[in-house]
Motif scaffolding. Sequence first.
Motif, PDB file in Angstrom:
ATOM      1  N   ASP A   1      -5.759  -1.497   7.350  1.00  0.00           N
ATOM      2  CA  ASP A   1      -4.463  -1.559   6.665  1.00  0.00           C
ATOM      3  C   ASP A   1      -4.312  -2.961   6.095  1.00  0.00           C
ATOM      4  OD1 ASP A   1      -3.702   1.029   7.240  1.00  0.00           O
ATOM      5  OD2 ASP A   1      -2.711   0.487   9.116  1.00  0.00           O
TER       6      ASP A   1
ATOM      7  N   SER B   1       1.067  -3.514   4.726  1.00  0.00           N
ATOM      8  CA  SER B   1       1.069  -2.049   4.622  1.00  0.00           C
ATOM      9  C   SER B   1       0.606  -1.402   5.923  1.00  0.00           C
ATOM     10  CB  SER B   1       0.152  -1.595   3.478  1.00  0.00           C
ATOM     11  OG  SER B   1      -1.200  -1.873   3.790  1.00  0.00           O
ATOM     12  N   GLY B   2       0.820  -0.099   6.012  1.00  0.00           N
ATOM     13  CA  GLY B   2       0.365   0.644   7.189  1.00  0.00           C
ATOM     14  C   GLY B   2       0.948   0.088   8.472  1.00  0.00           C
TER      15      GLY B   2
ATOM     16  N   LYS C   1       5.869  -5.666   8.089  1.00  0.00           N
ATOM     17  CA  LYS C   1       5.819  -4.663   7.032  1.00  0.00           C
ATOM     18  C   LYS C   1       6.366  -5.241   5.726  1.00  0.00           C
ATOM     19  CE  LYS C   1       7.486  -0.009   5.865  1.00  0.00           C
ATOM     20  NZ  LYS C   1       8.284   1.154   6.313  1.00  0.00           N
ATOM     21  N   ARG C   2       5.662  -4.943   4.631  1.00  0.00           N
ATOM     22  CA  ARG C   2       6.085  -5.312   3.277  1.00  0.00           C
ATOM     23  C   ARG C   2       6.114  -6.826   3.063  1.00  0.00           C
ATOM     24  NH1 ARG C   2      11.366  -2.535   2.196  1.00  0.00           N
ATOM     25  NH2 ARG C   2      10.151  -0.723   2.808  1.00  0.00           N
TER      26      ARG C   2
ATOM     27  N   ASN D   1       0.208 -12.873   0.373  1.00  0.00           N
ATOM     28  CA  ASN D   1      -0.413 -11.554   0.181  1.00  0.00           C
ATOM     29  C   ASN D   1      -1.082 -11.556  -1.190  1.00  0.00           C
ATOM     30  OD1 ASN D   1      -1.092  -8.826   0.057  1.00  0.00           O
ATOM     31  ND2 ASN D   1       0.763  -8.211   1.165  1.00  0.00           N
TER      32      ASN D   1
ATOM     33  N   GLN E   1       7.435   6.060  -6.624  1.00  0.00           N
ATOM     34  CA  GLN E   1       6.504   6.946  -5.907  1.00  0.00           C
ATOM     35  C   GLN E   1       6.450   8.330  -6.550  1.00  0.00           C
ATOM     36  OE1 GLN E   1       7.496   8.602  -1.940  1.00  0.00           O
ATOM     37  NE2 GLN E   1       5.590   7.684  -1.252  1.00  0.00           N
TER      38      GLN E   1
ATOM     39  N   ASN F   1       6.664   2.233   0.958  1.00  0.00           N
ATOM     40  CA  ASN F   1       6.286   0.824   0.982  1.00  0.00           C
ATOM     41  C   ASN F   1       5.417   0.436  -0.212  1.00  0.00           C
ATOM     42  OD1 ASN F   1       6.366  -1.677   2.428  1.00  0.00           O
ATOM     43  ND2 ASN F   1       4.250  -1.350   3.058  1.00  0.00           N
ATOM     44  N   THR F   2       4.596   1.383  -0.665  1.00  0.00           N
ATOM     45  CA  THR F   2       3.587   1.099  -1.686  1.00  0.00           C
ATOM     46  C   THR F   2       4.148   0.498  -2.976  1.00  0.00           C
ATOM     47  OG1 THR F   2       2.181   2.841  -0.812  1.00  0.00           O
ATOM     48  CG2 THR F   2       1.707   2.106  -3.040  1.00  0.00           C
TER      49      THR F   2
ATOM     50  N   LEU G   1       4.423  -3.327  -2.912  1.00  0.00           N
ATOM     51  CA  LEU G   1       3.134  -4.014  -2.965  1.00  0.00           C
ATOM     52  C   LEU G   1       2.497  -3.878  -4.341  1.00  0.00           C
ATOM     53  CD1 LEU G   1       1.881  -2.931   0.553  1.00  0.00           C
ATOM     54  CD2 LEU G   1       2.330  -5.270  -0.153  1.00  0.00           C
ATOM     55  N   GLU G   2       2.607  -2.676  -4.919  1.00  0.00           N
ATOM     56  CA  GLU G   2       2.049  -2.465  -6.261  1.00  0.00           C
ATOM     57  C   GLU G   2       2.683  -3.417  -7.266  1.00  0.00           C
ATOM     58  OE1 GLU G   2       0.902   1.386  -8.024  1.00  0.00           O
ATOM     59  OE2 GLU G   2       1.911   2.251  -6.280  1.00  0.00           O
TER      60      GLU G   2
END
Length: 249
Positions: free
Chosen positions: A17, A21-22, A27-28, A33, A148, A183-184, A187-188
């Motif tokens: 992960d 993420s994961g 988280k986040r 990063n 999403q 969450n994605t 990060l994207e």
Amino acid sequence: MQKALFNHKKFRVIFLDQRGSGLSFPKRELKNNTTIKIIEDLEMIRKKLNITKWLIVGGSWGATLGIAYAEENPSKVLGLILRAVFLGTKKEVKWAFHEAPFRFKPKILNDLTKFLKINFNTSPIVKLGKMLENKKPQQYCLAAEIWQEYERCLSTSQDTTFNLNSIINNKDFSKKRIKNIPNTPFLEWHYIKNNFFFKSNQLLKNKNLLKNIPITIIQGNYDLLCPPATSFLFSKGLPKSKIHYVNLA
């Protein structure tokens, strides 16, 4: 689902992960990063597990990271298995989130740009990204769920319903909803707005570093987000690379 791809009696498989993420903590987290930090994480894990060389498997953004890692550490890579190659360029982002839907799923793009109050000829990603950065849950919750859903619709060549109205009509911004937002997208957007922390066309320009590494690419013929042209251009000039095209996928 990802674990089902591997024969665990034959292979030792390490599932990772990435930062933020994961099950990674916090988280986040977006501070520190970056792509190079993730590559450093991979090297730390490899050394911790006493692995001399490993086979790298990844799809889409995972393929990006796999290529970036291999270009930094070619002597540590047995081979690459890549699904849907993505090279982290502005051109690919523009295609995936605006040009492809403009041509193949215009109604979805029209509905989204209309809601965002932007021109149909404008990519919705920047406006959604700004909403993700907003501190108000009415903004970042909507943006994460819409992002999403938009990406889900673009990830298939099948006709699919864009559930935009069900998202924007949901006025519940309770802690439960906030906790469960995807969450994605955060990060994207972080990576997109920073050009994935690459120099211009970095992965393509440095691909000669992989000339001695066996590379297998699995490519869907109708992948809207990661089209076959990218895999083809990447594999050109790499004598140990081969592409398996999946018809109608």
